[in-house]
Write an enzyme that holds these catalytic residues in place. Structure first.
Site, PDB file in Angstrom:
ATOM      1  CD  GLU A   1      -5.880   1.654  -6.298  1.00 33.39           C
ATOM      2  OE1 GLU A   1      -6.229   2.684  -5.678  1.00 33.39           O
ATOM      3  OE2 GLU A   1      -6.049   0.504  -5.853  1.00 33.39           O
TER       4      GLU A   1
ATOM      5  CB  CYS B   1      -0.924  -0.003   1.218  1.00 31.84           C
ATOM      6  SG  CYS B   1      -1.915   1.501   1.354  1.00 31.84           S
TER       7      CYS B   1
ATOM      8  NE  ARG C   1       2.707   0.694   3.451  1.00 26.28           N
ATOM      9  CZ  ARG C   1       3.893   0.117   3.575  1.00 26.28           C
ATOM     10  NH1 ARG C   1       4.257  -0.357   4.753  1.00 26.28           N
ATOM     11  NH2 ARG C   1       4.721   0.028   2.549  1.00 26.28           N
TER      12      ARG C   1
ATOM     13  CD1 TRP D   1      -7.312   8.461  -1.707  1.00 25.42           C
ATOM     14  CD2 TRP D   1      -8.183   8.786   0.343  1.00 25.42           C
ATOM     15  NE1 TRP D   1      -6.331   8.988  -0.907  1.00 25.42           N
ATOM     16  CE2 TRP D   1      -6.829   9.213   0.337  1.00 25.42           C
ATOM     17  CE3 TRP D   1      -8.928   8.902   1.526  1.00 25.42           C
ATOM     18  CZ2 TRP D   1      -6.220   9.746   1.476  1.00 25.42           C
ATOM     19  CZ3 TRP D   1      -8.304   9.423   2.649  1.00 25.42           C
ATOM     20  CH2 TRP D   1      -6.977   9.840   2.614  1.00 25.42           C
TER      21      TRP D   1
HETATM   22  N1  ARG Z   1      -6.744  -1.910  -6.947  1.00 24.36           N
HETATM   23  C1  ARG Z   1      -8.077  -2.173  -6.464  1.00 24.36           C
HETATM   24  C2  ARG Z   1      -9.098  -1.662  -7.465  1.00 24.36           C
HETATM   25  O1  ARG Z   1      -8.735  -1.081  -8.428  1.00 24.36           O
HETATM   26  C3  ARG Z   1      -8.325  -1.528  -5.107  1.00 24.36           C
HETATM   27  C4  ARG Z   1      -7.315  -1.832  -4.034  1.00 24.36           C
HETATM   28  C5  ARG Z   1      -7.375  -0.887  -2.854  1.00 24.36           C
HETATM   29  N2  ARG Z   1      -7.089   0.459  -3.258  1.00 24.36           N
HETATM   30  C6  ARG Z   1      -7.129   1.525  -2.460  1.00 24.36           C
HETATM   31  N3  ARG Z   1      -6.886   2.688  -3.000  1.00 24.36           N
HETATM   32  N4  ARG Z   1      -7.381   1.437  -1.182  1.00 24.36           N
HETATM   33  O2  ARG Z   1     -10.282  -1.786  -7.304  1.00 24.36           O
END
Ligand code: ARG
Length: 360
Positions: A243, A67, A70, A238
């Protein structure tokens, strides 16, 4: 004490000692350990106080090597739902989690913790990967929706669920308590905040009809604190833009949108030399960040996230805690070498408390 009792006590001791030191309660350690020893002797397990549960969950986030977010570990909101027994109550508290975390777009990191595992068969489990996730359907023309969800969607259909078969059907929540057989719940639509993806300059972007949900809430990981495991412990932060923009919507085995976007940009997609994938990728990520920001929904770009991670590194050093991290996950999938993370080594050691993927 039996050896498994001893093992549990050793883990408890390790956790309580660190936890109470961090909370400036060193003088309470001995009494608490005595109590735990007794409880383990009589019941084979022990129960965390709320304070231990709360700080343990925060430590688990702090120890999550993959992560990048953090820095904010200490702001995690912990909902203690260990007293809930039924699938209905559990579903209600998941709805509450979604509402609290979403907060009309000003996303708040939170975790809801259900009853600890008693043994292999006595566990509270949420079978979804995330509380909010899109379904995926295999068809003769390819996958509709999220291909990552194809297996789970089939399971839901076996349980009697039927989706509308759009690219963005919200999956139901599936809860299993003590191996009683899964129970399925549909999320009320108004609970699920979604973001239409538009582009600050390309007006044709709207026609692609892309959207994503606001809050990623991981629900298939086990939280381990002081030898106690919590299989039901969904948590959220968030999103970091990449991602969504560089993985969920871009991966060729996910929504695979790069060829479409590049073609709309007028790029020659038959020539690698034109870097059409890279150009499309950047514009898709611009669009994701722009859309979330414009609709007032928390999101962080990867450059800011890396800067925040640097602050976290400094903070950990100041506190005398060795930093651990998984480089392969920490580097962002877009322009990784523009962040300091790329140019550094991280020790990928597993430190408890932590989260890990559920075995079953
Ligand atoms: N990578 C995952 C997604 O695209 C989420 C993982 C957690 N990500 C976060 N920003 N807390 O759905």
């Amino acid at each position: 004490m039996y050896s498994s009792q001893e093992e549990l006590f050793i883990k408890a001791e390790e956790f309580i000692t660190i936890c109470y030191r961090e909370l400036n309660k060193v003088e309470a350690i001995d009494d608490r350990l005595e109590m735990i020893k007794n409880e383990i002797k009589h019941t084979d397990c022990y129960t965390h106080t709320f304070e231990e549960l709360e700080h343990g969950a925060k430590m688990a986030w702090r120890n999550s090597n993959r992560c990048i977010g953090r820095l904010f570990w200490n702001s995690l909101k912990v909902f203690d739902k260990r007293h809930l027994m039924t699938e209905d109550e559990i579903f209600q508290s998941l709805c509450h989690h979604i509402e609290y975390a979403t907060n009309d777009g000003k996303i708040r990191p939170a975790i809801t913790i259900f009853r600890q595992d008693l043994d292999e068969s006595k566990q509270v489990k949420i079978l979804n990967h995330q509380l909010i996730r899109y379904a995926g359907y295999e068809t003769e023309f390819g996958v509709i929706g999220d291909s990552k969800s194809v297996g789970f969607t089939k399971e839901c259909e076996k349980l009697g669920w039927q989706g509308e078969r759009t690219h963005f059907d919200i999956l139901p929540i599936v809860i299993e308590v003590d191996g009683r057989g899964p129970t399925l719940f549909s999320l009320p639509k108004e609970l699920v905040l979604e973001v239409e993806i538009t582009h600050p300059e390309f007006t044709w972007f709207n026609d692609l009809q892309i959207k994503w949900y606001a809050v990623p809430i991981i629900s298939d990981m086990t939280l381990e604190i002081g030898g106690i495991t919590y299989s039901g412990s969904p948590f959220n932060g968030w999103y970091m833009g990449t991602e969504i923009g560089a993985r969920n919507l871009a991966d060729s085995n996910r929504y695979n949108l790069l060829p479409k976007i590049a073609s709309s940009m007028g790029l020659p997609i038959d020539s690698n030399l034109s870097l059409w994938k890279d150009k499309a990728l950047v514009e898709l990520n611009v669009a994701v960040l722009f859309s979330y920001k414009e609709q007032g929904i928390s999101i962080v770009d990867h450059h800011t996230a890396a800067q925040q991670f640097l602050l976290f590194e400094e903070q950990e050093k100041k506190c005398g805690r060795p930093l651990t991290g998984d480089w392969t996950w920490l580097i962002p999938p877009v322009s990784p070498a523009t962040t300091h993370i790329f140019h550094q080594d991280y020790k990928d050691a597993f430190v408890l408390p932590n989260f890990y993927h559920r075995q079953t």
